[in-house]
Scaffold this active site. Structure first.
Site, PDB file in Angstrom:
ATOM      1  N   PHE A  99      44.681  44.518  38.741  1.00 53.98           N
ATOM      2  CA  PHE A  99      43.493  45.311  38.463  1.00 53.98           C
ATOM      3  C   PHE A  99      42.948  44.930  37.086  1.00 53.98           C
ATOM      4  CE2 PHE A  99      45.848  47.750  41.520  1.00 53.98           C
ATOM      5  CZ  PHE A  99      44.904  48.417  42.288  1.00 53.98           C
ATOM      6  N   THR A 116      49.019  43.808  43.347  1.00 59.53           N
ATOM      7  CA  THR A 116      47.584  43.698  43.090  1.00 59.53           C
ATOM      8  C   THR A 116      47.324  43.696  41.591  1.00 59.53           C
ATOM      9  OG1 THR A 116      46.917  44.742  45.173  1.00 59.53           O
ATOM     10  CG2 THR A 116      45.328  44.813  43.378  1.00 59.53           C
TER      11      THR A 116
END
Length: 282
Positions: free
Chosen positions: A175, A173
């Site tokens: 961020f 992921t």
């Protein structure tokens, strides 16, 4: 002097919480129920920064974030990539044989189909992964398990029954860190990412003309995502990212040409590229 705070969406033990601890250990992590609450906390001064997931290598873009960012009044000042790890956890005394149901966020359940199928578990959707771990701890039922990050097991006193249960080992992921201040990294200090939004009218070749300057100036565009604005079908907003700094001559010329063919061009952030990006081209 008060301790600075960084806000994130989810409950303690969520992946966003872990990333806050890893990259901002001197900050107090502030859990928020929703992304709207995260943005509001920073705008109101209740938090100094926000840690927001924006993309996942399996699930794609994180829903709603692209709608919140342009009008949030906040600025992207950094990015961090995080390898997602999920463990199967349950209350002490439970075992793989006692389990009947597994709780987690819908994306996490979708990313851990193999172990769920192998154990024949019934899935139960929770608001987020760490929240699922808390629910399992509260229920104290050995037939229930949660799929959650490792930190959640520590926080809620759960036993890990299986580690790294995600189907893909590239589950990552991205961020972004948001601030009230528009803190831009200076040019010439290493790889830079420029994030911006713009609107185009629903006309033939409008997008082609708008982006032509990036091609002719040799600027690499790494992201281009579209979504409707204003509830209509006559205008589309794009979230885009490019390698380079707006002060670089090539990027400056590309943005100037973009503005000529579009409306509402807005820079959302000029920040250092995470070193992880270099591994993507390796």
């Amino acid at each position: 002097m008060s301790t600075p705070r960084i806000a994130y969406q989810g409950e303690p033990g969520a992946n966003s919480h872990i990333v806050c601890q890893q990259h901002y250990p001197a900050f107090e992590a502030l859990a928020c129920a929703s992304f709207e609450d995260v943005f509001a906390a920073v705008r109101a001064g209740e938090a100094d920064l926000a840690m927001i997931p924006i993309d996942n290598s399996i699930a794609g873009r994180v829903a709603d974030i692209h709608h919140f960012l342009p009008d949030s009044g906040l600025h992207i000042i950094a990015e961090h990539f995080w390898r997602i790890q999920f463990h199967l956890m349950a209350v002490p005394g439970a075992s793989l044989e006692t389990l009947k149901t597994v709780h987690s966020h819908v994306h996490a359940l979708g990313q851990c189909r193999r172990i769920i199928g192998r154990l024949g578990l019934t899935t139960v959707i929770s608001g987020d992964t760490a929240g699922a771990a808390r629910e399992i701890a509260d229920a104290a039922d050995p037939t229930q398990a949660a799929i959650a990050p490792p930190l959640a097991a520590e926080i809620y006193g759960l036993e890990v029954l299986a580690r790294d249960v995600e189907d893909e080992d590239h589950n990552t992921t991205r961020f972004v860190v948001l601030s009230r201040e528009d803190v831009r990294v200076p040019a010439g200090q290493g790889p830079v990412v420029t994030t911006f939004v713009f609107n185009v009218r629903n006309l033939p070749a409008a997008l082609y003309k708008a982006l032509g300057g990036f091609a002719t100036n040799g600027v690499n565009m790494t992201k281009l995502e579209s979504y409707m604005v204003g509830g209509g079908f006559t205008a589309t907003q794009f979230l885009a990212e490019a390698d380079g700094h707006p002060d670089d001559p090539a990027v400056a010329r590309a943005l100037e040409e973009l503005a000529f063919f579009t409306t509402d061009v807005k820079l959302l952030g000029v920040y250092p590229a995470d070193p992880f990006r270099a591994t993507l081209d390796a």
